[in-house]
Scaffold this motif. Structure first.
Motif, short mmCIF file in Angstrom:
data_model
loop_
_atom_site.label_atom_id
_atom_site.label_comp_id
_atom_site.label_asym_id
_atom_site.label_seq_id
_atom_site.Cartn_x
_atom_site.Cartn_y
_atom_site.Cartn_z
N ALA A 129 0.81 -1.21 0.00
CA ALA A 129 0.00 0.00 0.00
C ALA A 129 0.85 1.27 0.00
O ALA A 129 0.39 2.31 -0.47
CB ALA A 129 -0.94 0.01 1.20
N THR A 130 2.07 1.20 0.52
CA THR A 130 2.95 2.38 0.58
C THR A 130 4.39 1.98 0.28
O THR A 130 4.73 0.78 0.30
CB THR A 130 2.94 3.02 2.00
OG1 THR A 130 3.52 2.09 2.92
CG2 THR A 130 1.55 3.40 2.44
N TYR A 131 5.23 2.98 0.04
CA TYR A 131 6.64 2.69 -0.19
C TYR A 131 7.28 2.09 1.06
O TYR A 131 8.09 1.18 0.98
CB TYR A 131 7.39 3.96 -0.60
CG TYR A 131 8.85 3.71 -0.89
CD1 TYR A 131 9.23 3.09 -2.07
CD2 TYR A 131 9.83 4.07 0.01
CE1 TYR A 131 10.56 2.81 -2.33
CE2 TYR A 131 11.17 3.81 -0.25
CZ TYR A 131 11.52 3.19 -1.43
OH TYR A 131 12.85 2.92 -1.68
N GLU A 132 6.87 2.60 2.24
CA GLU A 132 7.41 2.07 3.49
C GLU A 132 7.07 0.59 3.64
O GLU A 132 7.89 -0.21 4.05
CB GLU A 132 6.89 2.87 4.69
CG GLU A 132 7.43 4.28 4.77
CD GLU A 132 6.79 5.25 3.77
OE1 GLU A 132 5.68 4.98 3.23
OE2 GLU A 132 7.43 6.29 3.50
N ASP A 133 5.86 0.23 3.27
CA ASP A 133 5.43 -1.17 3.30
C ASP A 133 6.24 -1.99 2.29
O ASP A 133 6.63 -3.12 2.56
CB ASP A 133 3.93 -1.23 2.98
CG ASP A 133 3.35 -2.62 3.09
OD1 ASP A 133 3.77 -3.39 3.98
OD2 ASP A 133 2.46 -2.96 2.28
N PHE A 134 6.51 -1.39 1.15
CA PHE A 134 7.27 -2.05 0.06
C PHE A 134 8.68 -2.36 0.52
O PHE A 134 9.25 -3.39 0.19
CB PHE A 134 7.29 -1.10 -1.14
CG PHE A 134 7.99 -1.63 -2.34
CD1 PHE A 134 7.37 -2.58 -3.15
CD2 PHE A 134 9.24 -1.18 -2.70
CE1 PHE A 134 8.00 -3.06 -4.29
CE2 PHE A 134 9.89 -1.64 -3.82
CZ PHE A 134 9.25 -2.60 -4.63
N GLU A 135 9.29 -1.48 1.34
CA GLU A 135 10.67 -1.66 1.81
C GLU A 135 10.83 -2.84 2.76
O GLU A 135 11.91 -3.39 2.89
CB GLU A 135 11.15 -0.42 2.54
CG GLU A 135 11.64 0.68 1.66
CD GLU A 135 12.30 1.75 2.48
OE1 GLU A 135 13.50 1.96 2.31
OE2 GLU A 135 11.60 2.36 3.32
#
Length: 136
Positions: A129-135
Motif C-alpha cells: 500500500a505504501t513505499y514504506e510497506d514495500f521496503e
C-alpha cells in the motif's frame, strides 16, 4: 522486475536500507555473500572480506578514485540530435547527495497525486500500500 522477486537468481535490496546499514554493511554483506554462494575458510577471512568490500564501496574511496567513476560516457550517450536541446542536465555522481540546506518539500497536491498513482499502479501489482510497506 517485480515479477521475478521470487526467482532464486534475483536479490532485491533497498537503497535506503543499505545506506542505513553502512558504513560496515554488517547486515547486508552477509546476505549478499550468501546469495552469491560465497563460502569462507574462517570467520577471520569472512570479516576481512566484508571490511574490504565496505571500504571499496564507501563514498570516501569513490571520491579518492573519482576517475574510475567517470560518467562522461553517459553525457555523450544522451547528447540530443543536432538542433534539439536537452530537456535537463543529467545528474552526475558528484551531485547525488550533495544538496546543502533544507531539502525541497512536495506540496500536498503532488503528494496526493503520487499516492493515487501508487494506489493505482503499484499496489495492485505488488500488494504494497505504501513505499514504506514495500521496503519491509
Amino acid at each position: 522486475l517485480w515479477e521475478a522477486r521470487h526467482d532464486p537468481n534475483i536479490l532485491f535490496l533497498s537503497y535506503e536500507a543499505l545506506k542505513q546499514d553502512g558504513p560496515a554493511y554488517s547486515t547486508y554483506l552477509p546476505i549478499i555473500a550468501k546469495f552469491m554462494g560465497l563460502t569462507f575458510s574462517s570467520e577471520e577471512d569472512e570479516k576481512e572480506l566484508y571490511s574490504k568490500v565496505a571500504d571499496l564501496v564507501s563514498i570516501e574511496t569513490m571520491k579518492k578514485n573519482s576517475n574510475k567513476f567517470d560518467d562522461n560516457y553517459l553525457k555523450k550517450a544522451i547528447i540530443p540530435p543536432p538542433g534539439q536541446k536537452r530537456r535537463r542536465e543529467p545528474v552526475t555522481a558528484s551531485k547525488v547527495g550533495t544538496y546543502k540546506g533544507e531539502k525541497p518539500k512536495l506540496n500536498e497536491k503532488t503528494i496526493e497525486w503520487v499516492r493515487k498513482k501508487w494506489e493505482e499502479k503499484v499496489t495492485p501489482f505488488t500488494g504494497h500500500a505504501t513505499y514504506e510497506d514495500f521496503e519491509k
